[in-house]
Design a protein around this motif. Structure first.
Motif, short mmCIF file in Angstrom:
data_model
loop_
_atom_site.label_atom_id
_atom_site.label_comp_id
_atom_site.label_asym_id
_atom_site.label_seq_id
_atom_site.Cartn_x
_atom_site.Cartn_y
_atom_site.Cartn_z
N THR A 185 44.35 20.22 -30.40
CA THR A 185 45.48 20.84 -29.72
C THR A 185 46.62 21.13 -30.69
N ARG A 192 51.71 19.54 -25.11
CA ARG A 192 52.10 20.24 -26.33
C ARG A 192 52.99 21.44 -26.00
N LYS A 193 52.63 22.13 -24.93
CA LYS A 193 53.37 23.34 -24.56
C LYS A 193 54.78 23.00 -24.08
#
Lengths: 91, 200
Positions: free
Chosen positions: B170, B143-144
């Motif tokens: 998340t 995700r980052k």
């Protein structure tokens, strides 16, 4: 698959009906259930002789393939994500 | 990250316990235990979201663009396998069959074992299990680095069930519908694509 989706919808409805009640324990419960599920999946994997016996010979290939596919499909998803932003600006 | 490490630790603990046969005495052989736990988990995930007063607002904000996500996941996965087949000792069609499991390891490995033999079937089993586990483990990182859609793409067909709770945690619950849609489309595509590439 439809059983699982049906059960989730059942949960959605019950959650909606109980929306006035506080359910602070729910995220914790979900976390615990995820861990229990993975623990059981671990047991199933560990007792699967087909997996354990071939881990030495095929494990490296499999890992490389899995990582490459995650990387490439993530890059594909990134294309969609980037195209989304200019559209938002136009509005 | 701490949480996904904990999840993988649970998995490894399970593997070790069953590998050294420590769990045989404690757990009766019931292949459906994981299904029941999954059902309980999905019920709780549903309940947690139904309980959220803003849930219907989140359903409304679905972007049509997300309809394309399963296609990009499939193309990305197949492109990776096609590239790997150049440098690895597997035929192109075989590699693509293994890749079209999209982490749905049970079904894809059964079809491939039947059509192409135990070796390739085992490879499919391992590849797709690894894909599911790595998605769970790397969820915050994916995700980052690549964004929330990449996390869904990484999960392949499992974004409908096993990886869904982690995705919602998340990415946030607004990704419920894209994740379920993505998982469903890929789930349905697995038997067709795998059989197709096996027949080549």
């Amino acid at each position: 698959m439809f059983k699982i989706l049906g059960i989730m919808c059942l949960g959605l409805v019950s959650g909606y009906l109980l929306r006035r009640r506080k359910m602070r324990f729910m995220p914790v419960l979900i976390n615990i259930l995820i861990m229990v599920l993975l623990f059981i999946l671990g047991i199933e994997t560990g007792s699967n002789k087909q997996i354990i016996e071939n881990l030495d010979s095929l494990g490296g290939d499999a890992l490389l393939m899995a990582i490459s596919m995650i990387l490439f499909s993530s890059l594909g998803a990134l294309l969609l994500e980037k195209r989304k932003k200019p559209q938002k600006d136009e509005k | 990250m701490k949480n996904s490490l904990l999840i993988i630790l649970c998995f490894i603990l399970g593997v070790l316990l069953s590998y050294f046969s420590l769990f045989d005495a404690l757990l009766p052989e019931n292949p459906n235990v994981s299904f029941y736990v999954l059902c309980a988990l999905m019920f709780c995930v549903g309940m947690n979201m139904g309980h959220d007063p803003d849930i219907f607002k989140k359903f409304k904000n679905i972007q049509l663009r997300l309809l394309l996500l399963p296609l990009f996941t499939a193309l990305g996965s197949l492109a990776a396998m096609a590239l790997l087949s150049i440098v690895m000792p597997y035929k192109l069609a075989d590699s693509l069959a293994v890749g079209s499991g999209f982490a749905y390891y049970s079904l894809s490995s059964i079809i491939i074992s039947h059509e192409k033999g135990a070796l390739l079937g085992t490879l499919a089993l391992l590849v797709n299990i690894f894909r599911e586990l790595l998605t769970l483990l790397l969820a915050p990182l994916l995700r980052k680095v690549f964004g929330p859609l990449a996390l869904i793409a990484s999960g392949g067909a499992t974004t409908l069930d096993v990886t869904l709770p982690v995705i919602l945690k998340t990415n946030g619950t607004s990704y419920l519908v894209p994740a379920i849609y993505h998982g469903m489309v890929l789930d349905f595509s697995v038997p067709f694509l795998v059989s197709f590439f096996c027949s080549l």
